[in-house]
Write a protein that holds these residues in place. Structure first.
Motif, short mmCIF file in Angstrom:
data_model
loop_
_atom_site.label_atom_id
_atom_site.label_comp_id
_atom_site.label_asym_id
_atom_site.label_seq_id
_atom_site.Cartn_x
_atom_site.Cartn_y
_atom_site.Cartn_z
N GLU A 54 0.66 4.23 -2.87
CA GLU A 54 0.55 5.66 -2.56
C GLU A 54 1.65 6.46 -3.26
O GLU A 54 1.43 7.58 -3.72
CB GLU A 54 0.63 5.88 -1.04
CG GLU A 54 -0.54 5.32 -0.25
CD GLU A 54 -1.87 5.95 -0.59
OE1 GLU A 54 -1.88 7.12 -1.04
OE2 GLU A 54 -2.90 5.26 -0.43
N PHE A 113 0.83 -1.21 0.00
CA PHE A 113 0.00 0.00 0.00
C PHE A 113 0.86 1.26 0.00
O PHE A 113 0.47 2.28 -0.58
CB PHE A 113 -0.99 -0.02 1.16
CG PHE A 113 -2.24 -0.81 0.85
CD1 PHE A 113 -3.36 -0.18 0.34
CD2 PHE A 113 -2.27 -2.18 1.03
CE1 PHE A 113 -4.50 -0.90 0.02
CE2 PHE A 113 -3.40 -2.92 0.70
CZ PHE A 113 -4.52 -2.27 0.20
N THR A 152 -16.19 3.61 2.76
CA THR A 152 -15.04 4.49 2.59
C THR A 152 -13.81 3.74 3.09
O THR A 152 -13.93 2.77 3.85
CB THR A 152 -15.19 5.79 3.40
OG1 THR A 152 -15.15 5.46 4.80
CG2 THR A 152 -16.51 6.51 3.09
N PRO A 153 -12.60 4.16 2.67
CA PRO A 153 -11.40 3.47 3.17
C PRO A 153 -11.33 3.39 4.69
O PRO A 153 -10.94 2.36 5.24
CB PRO A 153 -10.26 4.32 2.58
CG PRO A 153 -10.82 4.82 1.29
CD PRO A 153 -12.27 5.12 1.60
N GLN A 154 -11.74 4.47 5.38
CA GLN A 154 -11.67 4.42 6.84
C GLN A 154 -12.73 3.48 7.41
O GLN A 154 -12.48 2.77 8.38
CB GLN A 154 -11.82 5.82 7.44
CG GLN A 154 -11.43 5.84 8.93
CD GLN A 154 -11.06 7.20 9.43
OE1 GLN A 154 -11.88 8.11 9.40
NE2 GLN A 154 -9.83 7.37 9.90
N ARG A 189 -9.48 -5.08 0.31
CA ARG A 189 -8.92 -3.79 0.75
C ARG A 189 -8.38 -3.01 -0.45
O ARG A 189 -8.59 -1.79 -0.57
CB ARG A 189 -7.82 -4.01 1.78
CG ARG A 189 -7.21 -2.72 2.32
CD ARG A 189 -6.12 -3.05 3.34
NE ARG A 189 -5.26 -1.91 3.61
CZ ARG A 189 -4.09 -1.97 4.25
NH1 ARG A 189 -3.66 -3.14 4.70
NH2 ARG A 189 -3.36 -0.89 4.45
N ASN A 225 -11.31 -1.67 -2.33
CA ASN A 225 -11.96 -0.57 -1.60
C ASN A 225 -11.16 0.72 -1.72
O ASN A 225 -11.71 1.79 -1.97
CB ASN A 225 -12.14 -0.96 -0.14
CG ASN A 225 -12.73 0.16 0.70
OD1 ASN A 225 -11.99 0.97 1.26
ND2 ASN A 225 -14.04 0.23 0.77
N HIS A 226 -9.84 0.63 -1.53
CA HIS A 226 -8.99 1.82 -1.52
C HIS A 226 -8.59 2.26 -2.92
O HIS A 226 -8.43 3.46 -3.18
CB HIS A 226 -7.71 1.53 -0.72
CG HIS A 226 -7.93 1.42 0.77
ND1 HIS A 226 -8.91 0.65 1.33
CD2 HIS A 226 -7.26 1.99 1.80
CE1 HIS A 226 -8.84 0.74 2.66
NE2 HIS A 226 -7.85 1.55 2.97
N HIS A 227 -8.41 1.29 -3.83
CA HIS A 227 -7.90 1.60 -5.18
C HIS A 227 -8.65 0.77 -6.22
O HIS A 227 -8.10 -0.17 -6.81
CB HIS A 227 -6.39 1.29 -5.25
CG HIS A 227 -5.59 1.99 -4.21
ND1 HIS A 227 -5.26 3.33 -4.28
CD2 HIS A 227 -5.05 1.55 -3.04
CE1 HIS A 227 -4.55 3.67 -3.21
NE2 HIS A 227 -4.42 2.61 -2.44
N TYR A 235 -13.74 0.81 5.96
CA TYR A 235 -13.21 -0.54 5.72
C TYR A 235 -12.24 -0.93 6.84
O TYR A 235 -12.29 -2.05 7.35
CB TYR A 235 -12.50 -0.61 4.36
CG TYR A 235 -12.01 -1.99 4.01
CD1 TYR A 235 -12.79 -2.85 3.24
CD2 TYR A 235 -10.79 -2.47 4.49
CE1 TYR A 235 -12.35 -4.14 2.95
CE2 TYR A 235 -10.35 -3.75 4.19
CZ TYR A 235 -11.14 -4.58 3.42
OH TYR A 235 -10.71 -5.85 3.15
#
Length: 214
Positions: free
Chosen positions: A46, A42, A155-157, A71, A74-76, A159
């Motif tokens: 970033e 991750f 949202t990422p948070q 994950r 969800n994030h990417h 998750y």
């Protein structure tokens, strides 16, 4: 083919080397990044927003079953994910695709097979070894796809909060870990329950546990 950026996330250096050779065979020009655990993967993402394809080892540190896959989605959500593992039963391959992987490559596959899989994935297709029937269990398929769809809405948070709920952490612990207010955690939990269509945090935790391999 235009230049691509690919990440190989696997804790076995020898297999990362084999995958690199297969990717180089598949793509004219490519930047290959490497990670030996999920957290470092991750960090790479970033630092390299142009990254478009990830090879993700099913059993690497920080990846419990399909938690790393969901994950990532969800994030990417724009990143394609190819799962790789020596744990290559039809059931596990099926689950990987159900939860949104673009391919599942057994670690026993030779370089030409891996190269072919990469090419198909980059063309927008799903790849599995010959003989794997994606329609074998339609009921389970729908359950997994629904779960993947619900997790993608978080949202990422949210998750991260859900993963901590599944680990048995209380709101106060989660607030401390994430450096947010406990009232904020409670709002996240309420939103999670709504999006997962469950009535309490225990049920939400059980939903997340479905991603893990028993």
């Amino acid at each position: 083919m235009s230049k691509a950026t690919v990440a190989i996330a696997d804790d076995h250096p020898l297999f990362r080397t084999a995958l690199k050779q297969a990717v180089i065979q598949s793509l004219d020009t490519v930047d290959i990044l490497e990670a030996e655990n999920v957290d470092s993967l991750f960090e790479l993402i970033e630092q390299n927003p142009q990254l478009e394809l990830v090879f993700l080892d099913l059993h690497m540190p920080g990846n419990d079953g399909f938690t790393g896959l969901t994950r990532l989605q969800n994030h990417h959500p724009d990143i394609l994910v190819i799962m790789v593992s020596s744990d290559d039963t039809p059931e596990i391959m099926q689950k990987a695709i159900n939860f949104g992987a673009a391919a599942f490559i057994p670690k026993s596959a030779d370089l030409s097979v891996i190269a072919s899989a990469v090419q198909q994935v980059l063309q927008g297709e799903i790849w599995l070894p010959e003989g794997i029937d994606l329609t074998a269990n339609n009921q389970e398929l729908e359950v997994h796809k629904q779960l993947a769809k619900q997790l993608a809405q978080l949202t990422p948070q949210q998750y991260i909060v859900l993963s901590q709920i599944a680990d048995g952490q209380l709101n106060k612990q989660i607030a401390y870990d994430l450096d947010i207010k406990e009232t904020t955690v409670k709002k996240h939990v309420s939103a999670i329950l709504l999006k997962l269509e469950v009535t309490n945090r225990t049920m939400a935790g059980l939903v997340f546990q479905q991603l893990k391999l028993s």
